[in-house]
Design a protein around this motif. Sequence first.
Motif, PDB file in Angstrom:
ATOM      1  N   ASP A 288      24.379 -24.671   2.947  1.00  0.00           N
ATOM      2  CA  ASP A 288      24.488 -23.729   1.532  1.00  0.00           C
ATOM      3  C   ASP A 288      23.031 -23.065   1.332  1.00  0.00           C
ATOM      4  N   TYR A 289      23.023 -22.191   0.377  1.00  0.00           N
ATOM      5  CA  TYR A 289      21.923 -21.470   0.033  1.00  0.00           C
ATOM      6  C   TYR A 289      22.035 -21.334  -1.407  1.00  0.00           C
ATOM      7  N   LEU A 290      20.871 -21.805  -1.990  1.00  0.00           N
ATOM      8  CA  LEU A 290      21.060 -21.677  -3.564  1.00  0.00           C
ATOM      9  C   LEU A 290      19.588 -20.894  -3.924  1.00  0.00           C
ATOM     10  N   PRO A 291      19.639 -19.656  -4.520  1.00  0.00           N
ATOM     11  CA  PRO A 291      18.592 -18.840  -4.788  1.00  0.00           C
ATOM     12  C   PRO A 291      18.007 -19.276  -6.265  1.00  0.00           C
ATOM     13  N   LYS A 292      16.542 -19.310  -6.306  1.00  0.00           N
ATOM     14  CA  LYS A 292      15.953 -19.549  -7.387  1.00  0.00           C
ATOM     15  C   LYS A 292      15.988 -18.025  -8.183  1.00  0.00           C
ATOM     16  N   PRO A 293      15.918 -18.256  -9.807  1.00  0.00           N
ATOM     17  CA  PRO A 293      15.877 -19.588 -10.303  1.00  0.00           C
ATOM     18  C   PRO A 293      17.314 -20.132 -10.528  1.00  0.00           C
ATOM     19  N   PHE A 294      17.452 -21.623 -10.774  1.00  0.00           N
ATOM     20  CA  PHE A 294      18.857 -22.085 -10.875  1.00  0.00           C
ATOM     21  C   PHE A 294      18.889 -23.111 -11.680  1.00  0.00           C
ATOM     22  N   HIS A 295      19.928 -23.577 -12.282  1.00  0.00           N
ATOM     23  CA  HIS A 295      20.024 -24.622 -13.303  1.00  0.00           C
ATOM     24  C   HIS A 295      19.924 -25.952 -12.591  1.00  0.00           C
ATOM     25  N   MET A 296      19.361 -26.986 -13.024  1.00  0.00           N
ATOM     26  CA  MET A 296      19.361 -28.305 -12.329  1.00  0.00           C
ATOM     27  C   MET A 296      20.679 -28.716 -12.064  1.00  0.00           C
ATOM     28  N   ALA A 297      21.344 -28.597 -12.862  1.00  0.00           N
ATOM     29  CA  ALA A 297      23.047 -29.107 -12.843  1.00  0.00           C
ATOM     30  C   ALA A 297      23.676 -28.272 -11.609  1.00  0.00           C
ATOM     31  N   GLU A 298      23.326 -27.180 -11.554  1.00  0.00           N
ATOM     32  CA  GLU A 298      23.998 -26.525 -10.279  1.00  0.00           C
ATOM     33  C   GLU A 298      23.345 -27.222  -9.188  1.00  0.00           C
TER      34      GLU A 298
ATOM     35  N   MET B 220      21.742 -42.881  -1.270  1.00  0.00           N
ATOM     36  CA  MET B 220      21.838 -41.404  -0.439  1.00  0.00           C
ATOM     37  C   MET B 220      20.488 -41.002  -0.592  1.00  0.00           C
ATOM     38  N   LYS B 221      19.947 -40.438   0.440  1.00  0.00           N
ATOM     39  CA  LYS B 221      18.488 -40.024   0.657  1.00  0.00           C
ATOM     40  C   LYS B 221      18.299 -38.516   0.875  1.00  0.00           C
ATOM     41  N   ILE B 222      17.529 -37.969  -0.054  1.00  0.00           N
ATOM     42  CA  ILE B 222      17.096 -36.515  -0.297  1.00  0.00           C
ATOM     43  C   ILE B 222      15.606 -36.301   0.248  1.00  0.00           C
ATOM     44  N   LEU B 223      15.661 -35.352   0.833  1.00  0.00           N
ATOM     45  CA  LEU B 223      13.950 -34.809   1.105  1.00  0.00           C
ATOM     46  C   LEU B 223      14.064 -33.236   0.492  1.00  0.00           C
ATOM     47  N   ILE B 224      13.096 -33.185  -0.316  1.00  0.00           N
ATOM     48  CA  ILE B 224      12.541 -32.002  -0.887  1.00  0.00           C
ATOM     49  C   ILE B 224      11.717 -31.610  -0.492  1.00  0.00           C
ATOM     50  N   ILE B 225      11.610 -30.167   0.415  1.00  0.00           N
ATOM     51  CA  ILE B 225      10.482 -29.539   0.870  1.00  0.00           C
ATOM     52  C   ILE B 225      10.339 -28.244   0.154  1.00  0.00           C
ATOM     53  N   GLU B 226       9.408 -28.369  -0.689  1.00  0.00           N
ATOM     54  CA  GLU B 226       9.116 -27.383  -1.652  1.00  0.00           C
ATOM     55  C   GLU B 226       7.466 -27.483  -2.160  1.00  0.00           C
ATOM     56  N   ASP B 227       7.055 -26.177  -2.069  1.00  0.00           N
ATOM     57  CA  ASP B 227       5.663 -26.070  -2.208  1.00  0.00           C
ATOM     58  C   ASP B 227       5.077 -26.106  -3.717  1.00  0.00           C
ATOM     59  N   GLU B 228       5.959 -25.722  -4.573  1.00  0.00           N
ATOM     60  CA  GLU B 228       5.837 -25.587  -5.861  1.00  0.00           C
ATOM     61  C   GLU B 228       5.779 -26.871  -6.821  1.00  0.00           C
TER      62      GLU B 228
ATOM     63  N   TYR C  64      19.876 -33.424  14.618  1.00  0.00           N
ATOM     64  CA  TYR C  64      19.667 -34.152  13.742  1.00  0.00           C
ATOM     65  C   TYR C  64      20.972 -34.099  12.444  1.00  0.00           C
ATOM     66  N   GLY C  65      21.519 -35.053  11.781  1.00  0.00           N
ATOM     67  CA  GLY C  65      22.694 -34.888  11.226  1.00  0.00           C
ATOM     68  C   GLY C  65      22.451 -34.652   9.792  1.00  0.00           C
ATOM     69  N   ASP C  66      21.488 -34.191   9.437  1.00  0.00           N
ATOM     70  CA  ASP C  66      20.826 -34.069   8.010  1.00  0.00           C
ATOM     71  C   ASP C  66      21.614 -32.856   7.586  1.00  0.00           C
ATOM     72  N   SER C  67      22.266 -32.795   6.216  1.00  0.00           N
ATOM     73  CA  SER C  67      22.797 -31.629   5.544  1.00  0.00           C
ATOM     74  C   SER C  67      21.473 -30.765   5.246  1.00  0.00           C
ATOM     75  N   VAL C  68      21.421 -29.570   5.134  1.00  0.00           N
ATOM     76  CA  VAL C  68      20.352 -28.621   4.557  1.00  0.00           C
ATOM     77  C   VAL C  68      20.873 -27.702   3.660  1.00  0.00           C
ATOM     78  N   ILE C  69      20.378 -27.741   2.502  1.00  0.00           N
ATOM     79  CA  ILE C  69      20.631 -26.388   1.470  1.00  0.00           C
ATOM     80  C   ILE C  69      19.190 -25.736   1.242  1.00  0.00           C
ATOM     81  N   ILE C  70      19.285 -24.472   1.473  1.00  0.00           N
ATOM     82  CA  ILE C  70      18.155 -23.657   1.406  1.00  0.00           C
ATOM     83  C   ILE C  70      17.905 -23.392  -0.152  1.00  0.00           C
ATOM     84  N   VAL C  71      16.879 -23.855  -0.537  1.00  0.00           N
ATOM     85  CA  VAL C  71      16.648 -23.386  -2.007  1.00  0.00           C
ATOM     86  C   VAL C  71      15.205 -22.328  -2.146  1.00  0.00           C
ATOM     87  N   SER C  72      15.684 -21.122  -2.165  1.00  0.00           N
ATOM     88  CA  SER C  72      14.320 -20.110  -2.347  1.00  0.00           C
ATOM     89  C   SER C  72      14.389 -19.186  -3.379  1.00  0.00           C
TER      90      SER C  72
END
Length: 225
Positions: free
Chosen positions: A97-107, A1-9, A71-79
């Motif tokens: 889905d929407y995952l607010p920072k900060p978060f645990h990596m397990a989540e 399974m292939k993931i793209l992380i778009i994150e400036d930090e 595109y069929g990519d699933s998108v989770i906003i992490v912000s």
Amino acid sequence: MKILIIEDEKDMRQNMKATLEKENFLVELAGTYKDAMSKIGIYDYDCILLDIMLPDGNGLEVLKAIKEKGYGDSVIIVSAKNSLDDKVQGLDLGADDYLPKPFHMAELNARVKAVLRRRKFDGANLLQIGNISIDMDNHQVSVDGRDLELNRKEFDVLFYLCTNQNRLVSKSALAEHVWGDYIDQADNFDFIYSQIKNLRKKLLDHHAEVEIKAVYGIGYKLLVS
């Protein structure tokens, strides 16, 4: 399974990458709006983790481009930009889905797997093709209830073909999805032939009710016997 992380930090980007790679995901990175748009315009991903705040643009514009192009990519906003308006806008644009920072990596890991289960398995824990069962979470395959021992690449090839059952998958698409975005620099696809050959033998030895059919000069198609 292939993931793209778009994150400036950078540190966050690397921590997310390390976490997901431990779960056997293939992970690619983009740190800017420009890099993100370039990657989604060329490559396919199973899931995109998208930060809204990018140094040269808005992540929601990336999401809009993904959905407008079909595109069929699933998108989770992490912000860290955790306003209700941003969350609602992101979900309205088609985010899964929407995952607010900060978060645990397990989540993060749990959210990614949940989204992929919904998209790939219709919410189930297993993908069933003929007499083959694929457990994505544990990277396990069984045939008629008996474990089928596969290496990581064999598993990834089988999973990709199964999720594209009865569709012709080009050699380049398979290589890029299983080995990464920079595979287009390879001189040939001999590494694919080797994995396919081994995978076919293991499936045959276990009497799997699927066939990996080669379409000469183009790619492969997985058929149920």
